[in-house]
Design an enzyme around this catalytic site. Structure first.
Site, short mmCIF file in Angstrom:
data_model
loop_
_atom_site.label_atom_id
_atom_site.label_comp_id
_atom_site.label_asym_id
_atom_site.label_seq_id
_atom_site.Cartn_x
_atom_site.Cartn_y
_atom_site.Cartn_z
N GLY A 58 0.86 -1.18 0.00
CA GLY A 58 0.00 0.00 0.00
C GLY A 58 0.89 1.23 0.00
O GLY A 58 1.78 1.35 0.86
N ALA A 59 0.70 2.13 -0.95
CA ALA A 59 1.65 3.22 -1.15
C ALA A 59 2.05 3.96 0.14
O ALA A 59 3.23 4.03 0.48
CB ALA A 59 1.09 4.19 -2.20
N ARG A 99 10.57 -1.47 -4.52
CA ARG A 99 9.45 -1.56 -5.47
C ARG A 99 9.42 -0.28 -6.29
O ARG A 99 9.76 0.80 -5.76
CB ARG A 99 8.10 -1.77 -4.75
CG ARG A 99 7.95 -3.11 -4.06
CD ARG A 99 6.54 -3.29 -3.47
NE ARG A 99 5.53 -3.63 -4.50
CZ ARG A 99 4.22 -3.66 -4.27
NH1 ARG A 99 3.76 -3.33 -3.05
NH2 ARG A 99 3.38 -3.97 -5.23
N GLN A 212 -5.72 -8.87 -2.60
CA GLN A 212 -5.77 -7.85 -1.54
C GLN A 212 -7.22 -7.48 -1.20
O GLN A 212 -7.52 -7.12 -0.08
CB GLN A 212 -5.02 -6.57 -1.97
CG GLN A 212 -3.51 -6.69 -2.01
CD GLN A 212 -3.00 -7.01 -3.40
OE1 GLN A 212 -3.67 -7.70 -4.18
NE2 GLN A 212 -1.80 -6.51 -3.75
N ASP A 253 -1.29 4.31 -6.65
CA ASP A 253 0.12 4.26 -6.27
C ASP A 253 0.90 5.43 -6.86
O ASP A 253 1.99 5.74 -6.38
CB ASP A 253 0.72 2.93 -6.70
CG ASP A 253 0.05 1.79 -5.97
OD1 ASP A 253 -1.07 1.40 -6.37
OD2 ASP A 253 0.61 1.32 -4.97
#
Ligand SMILES: CSC[C@H]1O[C@H](OP(=O)(O)O)[C@H](O)[C@@H]1O
Length: 362
Positions: A58-59, A99, A212, A253
């Site tokens: 999750g950003a 990431r 998710q 994101d």
């Protein structure tokens, strides 16, 4: 046990700093919904791995975890001020490789770099010691987490102004409390609606391949008492056709400068379906997810993940050995499908280029 050690949030925190142990405790989201296990991390390498393996995801949560990871990487550092500044930047460079898509990771690391520069750089006060600088870096990571909680609540307030009691709202992936410090972005209005006695009927896409939506969104909304119905990703069109959905809201994101939106794979398909059904498609995010340095969605790096997530998700093989696999973790929704972008500063509508830039000058 001191209040600090026993001080537990009254919600399931994805990222928890343990001051007594000088340790980062991360809820291992790979084990949800069956097990609630906190990983006890003491090195930046462990944080890197937790981000890479989606133990934390999750950003905003990724950015928060990485900020603490920078502190963990230098908390035992001894040497000159200049050497500490160099080490902070090395830790940020390292954590930035975990990431590629969520811009909050780089936003949080850049904030840690800036703090270190202010403490240890050429223009820094002479009296700053290595010890005081390390403590200040920990304080900065904690501030990033604390601010995110308030930011998400503000996003929820603005988003809720778009919803009416009894509405059906579809969401994709998890942009909830588990993806942030608390509340979430796309799910924040659901929690605030609950507080205000407003009923929203949520349809949660399970969100293949890592699920998710099923494992995290359905879990956290059910735990909170929100009306949530789990559907497979390929059912989104059918529930829209039945008239059960009056709005779609998702997280993101990275938002490009022109309003193109990168989000979990499958989001673009939902956006096209929403447009086809005349349903508003909202994107909720903190300002830290808007990247004016990325001109369009075509410039957003899209993470590709291991084929096993598709061919043997959660340990059971569901595809033939050796089959070719394409596993992008995100896709890009062009801005023309985005009805509005909801931030802590308010609701932004097209034309996004100008209006997103104005947001930063408010
Ligand atoms: C509030 S950011 C949530 C955002 O992050 C998720 O991706 P991942 O689970 O791979 O980190 C997804 O794109 C959500 O919308």
């Amino acid at each position: 046990m001191t209040t600090e050690q026993t001080k537990q949030a009254d919600w399931l925190q994805s990222v928890r700093w343990n001051s007594l142990e000088d340790r980062l405790d991360l809820l291992d989201q790979r084990l949800l919904p069956d097990e609630i296990v906190y990983l006890e991390l003491t090195t930046s390498e462990q944080v890197w791995d937790a981000i890479k393996q989606l133990a934390v995801r999750g950003a905003p949560a990724i950015g928060i975890a990485a900020a603490f990871g920078v502190y963990l990487g230098v908390r035992s550092f001894s040497g000159s001020r200049e050497a500490l500044l160099a080490e902070v930047n090395r830790q940020c460079d390292y954590l930035a490789t975990s990431r590629p898509t969520a811009v909050n990771l780089f936003w949080a690391l850049d904030r840690m770099r800036a703090r270190a520069e202010g403490l240890l750089g050429a223009a820094a006060p002479e009296e700053t010691t290595v010890e005081s600088a390390r403590q200040a870096l920990l304080d900065e990571a904690r501030a990033i987490q604390t601010e995110d909680e308030e930011t998400c609540r503000l996003i929820g307030e603005h988003a809720l102004s778009l919803f009416e009691d009894g509405m059906g709202v579809l969401t994709h992936c998890n942009a909830g409390g588990l993806a942030t410090a608390r509340y979430g972005t796309a799910l924040a209005p659901m929690y605030l609606a609950l507080e205000k006695g407003i009923t929203l009927k949520v349809f949660a896409d399970e969100t293949r391949p890592v699920l998710q939506g099923a494992r995290l969104t359905a879990f956290e909304l059910q735990q909170a008492g929100v009306d949530v119905t789990l559907i497979c990703d390929n059912m989104a069109g059918a529930v829209m056709a039945k008239g059960w959905v009056q709005a779609v809201i998702v997280g993101t994101d990275r938002v490009a400068a022109n309003g193109d939106v990168a989000n979990k794979i499958g989001t673009y398909s939902v956006a096209v379906l929403a447009k086809a059904h005349g349903i508003p498609f909202y994107v909720a995010c903190p300002m830290s997810t808007i990247d004016l340095n990325t001109p369009t969605g075509a410039d957003i790096p899209i993470e590709e993940r291991h084929e096993d997530e598709i061919t043997q998700g959660f340990g059971k093989r569901t595809a033939p050995q050796g089959v070719k696999v394409f596993n992008p973790a995100f896709d890009v929704t062009p801005n023309e499908y985005v009805t509005a972008i909801i931030t802590e500063k308010g609701i932004v509508r097209a034309p996004y280029g100008d209006n997103l830039r104005k947001l930063f000058t408010k």
